[in-house]
Design a protein around this motif. Structure first.
Motif, mmCIF file in Angstrom:
data_model
loop_
_atom_site.group_PDB
_atom_site.id
_atom_site.type_symbol
_atom_site.label_atom_id
_atom_site.label_comp_id
_atom_site.label_asym_id
_atom_site.label_seq_id
_atom_site.Cartn_x
_atom_site.Cartn_y
_atom_site.Cartn_z
ATOM 1 N N LEU A 61 -3.298 -6.032 2.963
ATOM 2 C CA LEU A 61 -2.359 -5.207 3.841
ATOM 3 C C LEU A 61 -2.744 -4.291 4.543
ATOM 4 C CD1 LEU A 61 1.218 -6.022 1.997
ATOM 5 C CD2 LEU A 61 -0.027 -7.364 3.772
ATOM 6 N N VAL A 62 -3.480 -3.217 3.579
ATOM 7 C CA VAL A 62 -4.354 -2.230 4.363
ATOM 8 C C VAL A 62 -5.292 -2.628 5.095
ATOM 9 C CG1 VAL A 62 -5.225 -0.032 3.933
ATOM 10 C CG2 VAL A 62 -3.360 -0.481 2.364
ATOM 11 N N GLY A 63 -5.847 -3.385 4.688
ATOM 12 C CA GLY A 63 -7.272 -4.064 5.472
ATOM 13 C C GLY A 63 -6.993 -4.576 6.791
ATOM 14 N N ILE A 64 -5.853 -5.766 6.799
ATOM 15 C CA ILE A 64 -5.627 -6.196 8.078
ATOM 16 C C ILE A 64 -5.095 -5.133 9.204
ATOM 17 C CG2 ILE A 64 -3.186 -6.730 7.535
ATOM 18 C CD1 ILE A 64 -5.951 -8.690 9.792
ATOM 19 N N SER A 65 -4.346 -4.227 8.669
ATOM 20 C CA SER A 65 -3.704 -2.936 9.730
ATOM 21 C C SER A 65 -4.867 -2.193 10.365
ATOM 22 C CB SER A 65 -2.835 -2.079 8.741
ATOM 23 O OG SER A 65 -1.695 -3.019 8.181
ATOM 24 N N GLY A 66 -5.871 -1.745 9.326
ATOM 25 C CA GLY A 66 -7.069 -1.129 9.629
ATOM 26 C C GLY A 66 -7.736 -2.035 10.606
ATOM 27 N N ASP A 124 3.351 3.620 -3.185
ATOM 28 C CA ASP A 124 3.833 4.332 -2.034
ATOM 29 C C ASP A 124 2.664 4.775 -1.052
ATOM 30 O OD1 ASP A 124 6.342 4.256 -2.779
ATOM 31 O OD2 ASP A 124 6.435 6.044 -3.888
ATOM 32 N N ALA A 125 1.521 5.153 -1.809
ATOM 33 C CA ALA A 125 0.453 5.638 -0.888
ATOM 34 C C ALA A 125 -0.136 4.672 -0.066
ATOM 35 C CB ALA A 125 -0.798 6.130 -1.811
ATOM 36 N N ASP A 126 -0.271 3.359 -0.481
ATOM 37 C CA ASP A 126 -0.887 2.108 0.274
ATOM 38 C C ASP A 126 0.186 1.745 1.337
ATOM 39 O OD1 ASP A 126 -3.174 1.963 -1.179
ATOM 40 O OD2 ASP A 126 -2.147 0.663 -2.967
ATOM 41 N N ARG A 127 1.580 1.681 0.931
ATOM 42 C CA ARG A 127 2.560 1.346 1.754
ATOM 43 C C ARG A 127 2.448 2.263 3.169
ATOM 44 N NH1 ARG A 127 6.148 0.709 -1.236
ATOM 45 N NH2 ARG A 127 7.208 2.513 -1.349
ATOM 46 N N LEU A 133 -1.211 3.348 9.945
ATOM 47 C CA LEU A 133 -2.240 2.493 10.795
ATOM 48 C C LEU A 133 -1.406 1.820 11.645
ATOM 49 C CD1 LEU A 133 -4.607 1.237 7.774
ATOM 50 C CD2 LEU A 133 -5.131 2.782 9.713
ATOM 51 N N GLN A 134 -0.178 1.314 11.453
ATOM 52 C CA GLN A 134 0.496 0.316 12.349
ATOM 53 C C GLN A 134 1.085 1.226 13.363
ATOM 54 O OE1 GLN A 134 3.273 -1.428 9.596
ATOM 55 N NE2 GLN A 134 2.189 -3.143 9.197
#
Length: 203
Positions: A61-66, A124-127, A133-134
């Motif tokens: 999820l972090v990866g695709i947003s980036g 929390d940090a990842d969210r 990023l979004q």
């Protein structure tokens, strides 16, 4: 992402299968053994690549947003480099952004489902990173939309961008890939609808 043409690494294979399985059966409905079997390794073997399922979900999820943000910045730079400055450039950038998001929406449908269902499971940090990023991704689009349609206010442009994302990200609900009219036809249809939505707010 789907635009890569080189062979995926083992880590990328694991993430792809994890995304598919999580989207199909839910995060808690899938075990590491099943993910491992999908890529031909033992479940415990996954721990050489990831600390666990939580780490896979975060990277997805972090990866695709980036990747979406990076891709949008690249498309903006490429379009401006080809067309130069002016309204024609803004039109080209908007078309390129739409094309890039359609590629994501058609090629990475499990990640859309995963984001909708499992975002709250992230730390929390990842969210917060996903949201940050979004927001940057949205604001990049807002700037381009307002270049194409100068009379549109910033709040209206932002609402239009979110609405277009909702339209494009509806692809997981369009049926199985074989039920769609074909990638080219679907892509062109989505593009026309997205431009129509922006044109409507620009009237």
């Amino acid at each position: 992402m789907a635009t890569r043409t080189d062979a995926p690494t083992r880590r990328e294979q694991i993430l792809k299968e994890a995304a598919r399985l999580f989207a199909e059966r839910g995060f808690h409905g899938v075990g590491v053994d099943e993910i491992g079997a999908a890529v031909g390794i033992s479940g415990p073997g996954l721990y050489r690549h990831f600390a666990g399922k939580d780490a896979m979900l975060a990277e997805l999820l972090v990866g695709i947003s980036g990747q979406l943000l990076t891709g949008a910045k690249r498309r903006l730079a490429e379009a401006e480099g080809v067309t130069g400055s002016g309204s024609g450039s803004a039109e080209a950038v908007l078309d390129s952004l739409i094309e890039g998001h359609i590629d994501f929406a058609l090629d990475d449908r499990p990640l859309i489902t995963l984001h909708d269902r499992e975002l709250d499971r992230l730390r929390d940090a990842d969210r917060k990173m996903v949201r940050q990023l979004q927001r940057q991704y949205v604001e990049l689009w807002v700037g381009v939309v307002r270049e194409v349609y100068p009379a549109v206010t910033e709040p209206s442009a932002r609402s239009a961008v979110h609405s277009v994302f909702g339209l494009l990200n509806s692809t997981p609900h369009l049926g199985r890939p074989g039920a769609l009219p074909g990638r080219t036809v679907t892509s062109e249809l989505l593009h026309r609808m997205a431009r129509g939505a922006f044109a409507a707010v620009g009237e």
